[in-house]
Structure formats: structure tokens, C-alpha cells
Design a protein around this motif. Structure first.
Motif, PDB file in Angstrom:
ATOM      1  N   THR A  89       2.320 -51.536  13.290  1.00  0.00           N
ATOM      2  CA  THR A  89       3.006 -52.264  12.233  1.00  0.00           C
ATOM      3  C   THR A  89       2.253 -52.097  10.927  1.00  0.00           C
ATOM      4  O   THR A  89       1.047 -52.379  10.863  1.00  0.00           O
ATOM      5  CB  THR A  89       3.115 -53.752  12.565  1.00  0.00           C
ATOM      6  OG1 THR A  89       3.795 -53.923  13.815  1.00  0.00           O
ATOM      7  CG2 THR A  89       3.898 -54.487  11.478  1.00  0.00           C
ATOM      8  N   ILE A  90       2.957 -51.645   9.899  1.00  0.00           N
ATOM      9  CA  ILE A  90       2.371 -51.519   8.569  1.00  0.00           C
ATOM     10  C   ILE A  90       2.766 -52.729   7.731  1.00  0.00           C
ATOM     11  O   ILE A  90       3.881 -53.258   7.874  1.00  0.00           O
ATOM     12  CB  ILE A  90       2.819 -50.200   7.900  1.00  0.00           C
ATOM     13  CG1 ILE A  90       2.021 -49.930   6.626  1.00  0.00           C
ATOM     14  CG2 ILE A  90       4.317 -50.211   7.623  1.00  0.00           C
ATOM     15  CD1 ILE A  90       2.271 -48.542   6.042  1.00  0.00           C
ATOM     16  N   SER A  91       1.851 -53.159   6.878  1.00  0.00           N
ATOM     17  CA  SER A  91       2.152 -54.275   5.995  1.00  0.00           C
ATOM     18  C   SER A  91       1.356 -54.112   4.709  1.00  0.00           C
ATOM     19  O   SER A  91       0.401 -53.341   4.657  1.00  0.00           O
ATOM     20  CB  SER A  91       1.834 -55.604   6.669  1.00  0.00           C
ATOM     21  OG  SER A  91       0.466 -55.688   7.008  1.00  0.00           O
ATOM     22  N   ARG A  92       1.747 -54.860   3.682  1.00  0.00           N
ATOM     23  CA  ARG A  92       1.031 -54.828   2.408  1.00  0.00           C
ATOM     24  C   ARG A  92       0.947 -56.224   1.833  1.00  0.00           C
ATOM     25  O   ARG A  92       1.837 -57.056   2.066  1.00  0.00           O
ATOM     26  CB  ARG A  92       1.673 -53.862   1.422  1.00  0.00           C
ATOM     27  CG  ARG A  92       3.056 -54.218   0.948  1.00  0.00           C
ATOM     28  CD  ARG A  92       3.662 -53.085   0.110  1.00  0.00           C
ATOM     29  NE  ARG A  92       2.972 -52.882  -1.156  1.00  0.00           N
ATOM     30  CZ  ARG A  92       3.019 -51.752  -1.870  1.00  0.00           C
ATOM     31  NH1 ARG A  92       3.714 -50.718  -1.415  1.00  0.00           N
ATOM     32  NH2 ARG A  92       2.388 -51.651  -3.024  1.00  0.00           N
ATOM     33  N   ASP A  93      -0.112 -56.446   1.081  1.00  0.00           N
ATOM     34  CA  ASP A  93      -0.353 -57.737   0.447  1.00  0.00           C
ATOM     35  C   ASP A  93      -0.623 -57.472  -1.025  1.00  0.00           C
ATOM     36  O   ASP A  93      -1.697 -56.986  -1.382  1.00  0.00           O
ATOM     37  CB  ASP A  93      -1.542 -58.433   1.120  1.00  0.00           C
ATOM     38  CG  ASP A  93      -1.776 -59.825   0.580  1.00  0.00           C
ATOM     39  OD1 ASP A  93      -1.391 -60.110  -0.582  1.00  0.00           O
ATOM     40  OD2 ASP A  93      -2.360 -60.644   1.304  1.00  0.00           O
ATOM     41  N   SER A  94       0.337 -57.783  -1.861  1.00  0.00           N
ATOM     42  CA  SER A  94       0.192 -57.489  -3.283  1.00  0.00           C
ATOM     43  C   SER A  94      -0.900 -58.330  -3.939  1.00  0.00           C
ATOM     44  O   SER A  94      -1.538 -57.878  -4.883  1.00  0.00           O
ATOM     45  CB  SER A  94       1.520 -57.726  -3.993  1.00  0.00           C
ATOM     46  OG  SER A  94       2.508 -56.824  -3.534  1.00  0.00           O
TER      47      SER A  94
END
Length: 119
Positions: free
Chosen positions: A68-73
Motif C-alpha cells: 500500500t502506497i500513501s502520502r502525507d502532505s
């Protein structure tokens, strides 16, 4: 943009690991982000990508349902949660970024982090 991976290490078959990538030097939201992996002497292969706004993701067939890929701005970070790891998942993993070419996301690269299998 400068990318720096972390979180690699030794993992047993069936285990889990989370890779992290920090982005600096430019506006984070301008970049779609991705992960690739590479074995010695082989081509670098696409693993996953996430769109500029984080609403869209792509995965290689070999990792669908496990990674699972995710991002946190807020923190300018992306992550790759890897579950049910197989021996063939042991590679050097690279964080990548692009302003325009999604889902390839292969214009900028980090230095890589090693994921290795333990006995």
C-alpha cells in the motif's frame, strides 16, 4: 526535488515492512510519487505510484493486495507498506517523483534502500 528513502532492512518471508521517503526542495503537491525496485544486474521495475492529490494509486500486479502506497502532505512523506513479503520482494527500493508523467513517476530518484531477506 530531493528524495531520501528509509526503512529498509532484514525481513522474513511472510513478514511486513514499511518504507518511507522524504521529499524536500520543492512544492510537494507538485509531484506524483512512486516506488521502484531493482535487483543487481536487472532493470529497475515499477512497484507503485500515487497521484499528486493522493486520490489515485497504481500497483504492479506482483504486489497488488500486499503493498500500500500513501502520502502525507503535512510531513512531505510517502510510504510503502509491504505485507506478506516473498523472497522475490528482496531488492533495493527507490523512491521516485514526477511533475507530469503519472503513473510512471520516474523523473527524479532517491538513493535507494535495501530490503533483504533473513534466514
Amino acid at each position: 526535488v530531493k528524495l531520501e528513502e528509509s526503512g529498509g532492512g532484514l525481513v522474513q518471508a511472510g513478514g511486513s515492512l514499511t518504507l518511507s521517503c522524504s521529499a524536500s526542495g520543492d512544492t510537494f503537491s507538485d509531484y506524483a510519487m512512486g516506488w521502484y525496485r531493482q535487483s543487481p544486474g536487472e532493470n529497475r521495475n515499477f512497484v507503485s505510484a500515487i497521484s499528486w492529490d493522493g486520490l489515485h494509486t497504481h500497483y504492479a500486479d506482483s504486489v497488488k493486495g500486499r503493498f500500500t502506497i500513501s502520502r502525507d502532505s503535512a510531513t512531505r512523506m510517502i510510504y510503502l507498506q509491504m505485507n506478506t513479503l516473498y523472497p522475490e520482494d528482496t531488492d533495493v527500493y527507490y523512491c521516485s517523483a514526477t511533475k507530469t508523467d503519472y503513473p510512471a513517476a520516474d523523473d527524479f530518484w532517491g538513493q535507494g534502500t535495501q530490503v533483504a531477506g533473513s534466514a
